[in-house]
Design a protein around this motif. Structure first.
Motif, PDB file in Angstrom:
ATOM      1  N   GLN A   6       0.787  -1.298  -0.223  1.00 13.19           N
ATOM      2  CA  GLN A   6      -0.139   0.002  -0.131  1.00 13.19           C
ATOM      3  C   GLN A   6       0.804   1.208  -0.060  1.00 13.19           C
ATOM      4  O   GLN A   6       2.034   1.240   0.501  1.00 13.19           O
ATOM      5  N   PHE A   7       0.296   2.514  -0.686  1.00 12.90           N
ATOM      6  CA  PHE A   7       0.956   3.642  -0.506  1.00 12.90           C
ATOM      7  C   PHE A   7       1.379   4.227   0.843  1.00 12.90           C
ATOM      8  O   PHE A   7       0.719   3.649   1.744  1.00 12.90           O
ATOM      9  N   GLU A   8       2.288   5.136   1.017  1.00 11.20           N
ATOM     10  CA  GLU A   8       2.517   5.798   2.189  1.00 11.20           C
ATOM     11  C   GLU A   8       2.558   7.202   1.946  1.00 11.20           C
ATOM     12  O   GLU A   8       3.256   7.779   0.805  1.00 11.20           O
ATOM     13  N   CYS A   9       2.075   8.179   2.844  1.00  8.77           N
ATOM     14  CA  CYS A   9       2.213   9.451   2.724  1.00  8.77           C
ATOM     15  C   CYS A   9       2.996  10.020   4.033  1.00  8.77           C
ATOM     16  O   CYS A   9       2.627  10.251   5.001  1.00  8.77           O
ATOM     17  N   THR A  10       4.273  10.462   3.790  1.00 12.19           N
ATOM     18  CA  THR A  10       5.239  10.736   4.971  1.00 12.19           C
ATOM     19  C   THR A  10       6.170  11.864   4.780  1.00 12.19           C
ATOM     20  O   THR A  10       6.667  11.898   3.751  1.00 12.19           O
ATOM     21  N   PRO A  11       6.279  12.853   5.805  1.00  7.80           N
ATOM     22  CA  PRO A  11       5.304  12.904   6.826  1.00  7.80           C
ATOM     23  C   PRO A  11       3.979  13.660   6.332  1.00  7.80           C
ATOM     24  O   PRO A  11       3.919  13.887   5.098  1.00  7.80           O
ATOM     25  N   PRO A  12       3.008  13.580   7.150  1.00 13.01           N
ATOM     26  CA  PRO A  12       1.811  13.728   6.624  1.00 13.01           C
ATOM     27  C   PRO A  12       1.687  15.311   6.520  1.00 13.01           C
ATOM     28  O   PRO A  12       2.330  16.205   6.630  1.00 13.01           O
ATOM     29  N   ALA A  13       0.522  15.566   5.584  1.00 13.59           N
ATOM     30  CA  ALA A  13       0.185  17.022   4.985  1.00 13.59           C
ATOM     31  C   ALA A  13       0.209  18.094   5.963  1.00 13.59           C
ATOM     32  O   ALA A  13       1.040  19.277   5.534  1.00 13.59           O
ATOM     33  N   THR A  14      -0.219  17.897   7.270  1.00  4.31           N
ATOM     34  CA  THR A  14      -0.199  18.809   8.350  1.00  4.31           C
ATOM     35  C   THR A  14       1.289  19.510   8.496  1.00  4.31           C
ATOM     36  O   THR A  14       1.364  20.441   8.969  1.00  4.31           O
ATOM     37  N   THR A  15       2.415  18.515   8.302  1.00  2.00           N
ATOM     38  CA  THR A  15       3.646  18.860   8.580  1.00  2.00           C
ATOM     39  C   THR A  15       4.170  20.286   7.544  1.00  2.00           C
ATOM     40  O   THR A  15       4.850  20.813   8.171  1.00  2.00           O
ATOM     41  N   PHE A  16       3.362  20.291   6.601  1.00  2.00           N
ATOM     42  CA  PHE A  16       3.915  21.145   5.399  1.00  2.00           C
ATOM     43  C   PHE A  16       2.879  22.323   5.577  1.00  2.00           C
ATOM     44  O   PHE A  16       3.277  23.486   5.453  1.00  2.00           O
ATOM     45  N   PHE A  17       1.525  21.889   5.787  1.00  2.00           N
ATOM     46  CA  PHE A  17       0.182  22.702   5.835  1.00  2.00           C
ATOM     47  C   PHE A  17      -0.744  22.611   7.138  1.00  2.00           C
ATOM     48  O   PHE A  17      -1.367  22.066   6.998  1.00  2.00           O
ATOM     49  N   PRO A  18      -0.157  23.324   8.203  1.00  2.00           N
ATOM     50  CA  PRO A  18      -0.460  22.928   9.575  1.00  2.00           C
ATOM     51  C   PRO A  18      -2.307  23.379   9.565  1.00  2.00           C
ATOM     52  O   PRO A  18      -2.807  22.992  10.477  1.00  2.00           O
ATOM     53  N   ASN A  19      -2.585  24.203   8.649  1.00  2.00           N
ATOM     54  CA  ASN A  19      -3.983  24.684   8.612  1.00  2.00           C
ATOM     55  C   ASN A  19      -4.867  23.673   7.968  1.00  2.00           C
ATOM     56  O   ASN A  19      -6.043  24.041   7.845  1.00  2.00           O
ATOM     57  N   ALA A  20      -4.189  22.931   7.346  1.00  2.00           N
ATOM     58  CA  ALA A  20      -5.077  22.054   6.664  1.00  2.00           C
ATOM     59  C   ALA A  20      -5.232  20.331   7.368  1.00  2.00           C
ATOM     60  O   ALA A  20      -5.177  19.488   6.813  1.00  2.00           O
ATOM     61  N   VAL A  21      -5.833  20.678   8.623  1.00  2.00           N
ATOM     62  CA  VAL A  21      -6.234  19.557   9.194  1.00  2.00           C
ATOM     63  C   VAL A  21      -7.215  18.579   8.681  1.00  2.00           C
ATOM     64  O   VAL A  21      -7.127  17.442   8.493  1.00  2.00           O
ATOM     65  N   ASN A  22      -8.392  19.249   8.425  1.00  2.00           N
ATOM     66  CA  ASN A  22      -9.512  18.446   7.884  1.00  2.00           C
ATOM     67  C   ASN A  22      -9.131  17.849   6.407  1.00  2.00           C
ATOM     68  O   ASN A  22      -9.420  16.754   6.025  1.00  2.00           O
ATOM     69  N   GLN A  23      -8.412  18.786   5.610  1.00  2.00           N
ATOM     70  CA  GLN A  23      -7.858  18.308   4.366  1.00  2.00           C
ATOM     71  C   GLN A  23      -6.709  16.993   4.519  1.00  2.00           C
ATOM     72  O   GLN A  23      -7.083  16.285   3.734  1.00  2.00           O
ATOM     73  N   SER A  24      -6.028  17.213   5.403  1.00  2.00           N
ATOM     74  CA  SER A  24      -5.030  15.953   5.410  1.00  2.00           C
ATOM     75  C   SER A  24      -5.953  14.461   6.140  1.00  2.00           C
ATOM     76  O   SER A  24      -5.329  13.629   5.862  1.00  2.00           O
ATOM     77  N   LYS A  25      -6.790  15.058   6.844  1.00  2.00           N
ATOM     78  CA  LYS A  25      -7.702  13.794   7.376  1.00  2.00           C
ATOM     79  C   LYS A  25      -8.526  12.870   6.192  1.00  2.00           C
ATOM     80  O   LYS A  25      -8.295  11.657   6.194  1.00  2.00           O
ATOM     81  N   VAL A  26      -9.034  14.044   5.466  1.00  2.00           N
ATOM     82  CA  VAL A  26      -9.936  13.209   4.356  1.00  2.00           C
ATOM     83  C   VAL A  26      -8.854  12.685   3.327  1.00  2.00           C
ATOM     84  O   VAL A  26      -9.383  11.522   2.623  1.00  2.00           O
TER      85      VAL A  26
END
Length: 361
Positions: free
Chosen positions: A111-131
């Motif tokens: 399976q794919f992996e996304c690291t580090p999570p999007a919020t590391t680079f875009f801390p205001n994108a919490v909901n976006q990162s979750k979805v």
């Protein structure tokens, strides 16, 4: 990453193969194919033939009467052969790719992996990162990737506009391929991976991605709260091709570098790996930078071509990103010298890429 959230079925590759081979059989017309009403299979199958043989014996009795009575028995063997076709799904975790001018195979192993999570680079994108399961395009950190990770360049036919996201209302085909209109003719752009959440999406790929570039395009179109019920800046993984710089039979991690292709003349046919000039160009050889090898990508990053403006005149992606004149844009990577030292995403795929042709011949 939860294994239950696999992006697509493992059987998808065979469906893509069938679609591509059907198009190839129609003609050597690259990926630019006019719309057709021909039905395309949505389920791939593999047929095997089983032959059974049965033997029956019949006995006939004849009696002849002359001066005496005689009984004669004849035994006859009859052989019947019946053929039965059994159908079974093909479940191959694979797709096509380009390497050094060749069409080769990706064999996905995890399976794919996304690291580090999007919020590391875009801390205001919490909901976006979750979805988007933490996946993003717009920033990256090579040192955070697994040891031994190599770049895989994901070629997105951005010249096809919003249809790259696989939504029929935005111009995509029902199979998930983008379309491109030039000179009042609409063409289907075949890709090695259709858009996510469609029948031609590739296995072990992320379904949704967050990107500030998506937000820019949405806001350019006057969309302030996202589309399709998704948060702002989150969209399906677009249709795309793959480009690598070496082949190996060993599965390794590969980090994604996204390439936006704005010149249709250099977007390769997924079956042949070749390009065809479709849009007028001021370049002496419009297909010289056909993106089936890394040298072509490096050259396309610095090549201004009049075909770009012609092909993208009505393309909101191109317009929202400032109408670049270059054949390709690698967001966040401004120079060919940076291609192997920088990335623009946090996404990692796992596969081997043997130098073998992926489609039936």
């Amino acid at each position: 990453m939860k294994k239950t959230k696999r992006a697509v079925s493992n059987a998808v590759f065979a469906g893509v193969t069938i679609v591509l081979v059907i198009i190839a059989a129609i003609g050597f017309a690259l990926y630019f194919t006019k719309p057709t009403t021909t039905s395309i299979p949505t389920t791939s199958v593999s047929s095997i033939t089983v032959t059974s043989t049965t033997t029956s014996t019949t006995t006939s009795v004849t009696t002849s009467v002359a001066t005496q009575t005689a009984t004669q028995t004849t035994t006859q063997t009859v052989t019947q052969t019946s053929t039965t076709t059994l159908t079974r799904p093909i479940t191959v975790n694979a797709s096509g790719a380009f390497y050094n001018g060749q069409v080769i195979t990706f064999l996905y192993t995890a399976q794919f992996e996304c690291t580090p999570p999007a919020t590391t680079f875009f801390p205001n994108a919490v909901n976006q990162s979750k979805v988007a399961m933490g996946c993003e395009v717009g920033a990256g950190n090579i040192s955070a990737f697994p040891k031994g990770a190599a770049p895989v360049f994901v070629l997105v036919p951005a010249f096809a506009g919003l249809s790259i996201f696989g939504v029929t209302k935005l111009g995509a085909t029902p199979q998930g391929f983008p379309t491109f209109t030039y000179n009042n003719v609409t063409y289907t752009i075949l890709t090695q991976c259709g858009a996510a959440l469609t029948e031609t999406a590739c296995p072990d790929h992320m379904s949704l991605i967050y990107s500030p570039a998506f937000t820019v395009v949405e806001q350019y179109l006057g969309i302030k709260n996202g589309v399709f019920g998704l948060p702002e800046g989150v969209l399906p993984t677009p249709a795309h091709d793959h480009l690598v710089t070496f082949a190996t039979n060993t599965s390794i991690p590969w980090y994604i570098v996204v390439v936006l292709v704005f010149d249709p003349n250099i977007f390769p046919n997924p079956i042949t790996g070749q390009c065809q000039a479709v849009v007028p160009s001021n370049v002496s050889n419009p297909t010289e930078n056909c993106l089936n090898n890394i040298q072509a990508l490096e050259s396309a990053m610095t090549t201004y071509d009049s075909a770009v403006a012609v092909a993208n005149a009505n393309n909101p992606i191109w317009q929202a990103l400032g109408k670049p004149g270059l054949e390709v844009i690698v967001p966040g990577v401004s120079s060919p010298s940076q291609l192997f030292n920088a990335t623009n995403s946090n996404m990692v795929l796992y596969f081997s890429d043997p130098a073998v042709y992926p489609y039936p011949i």
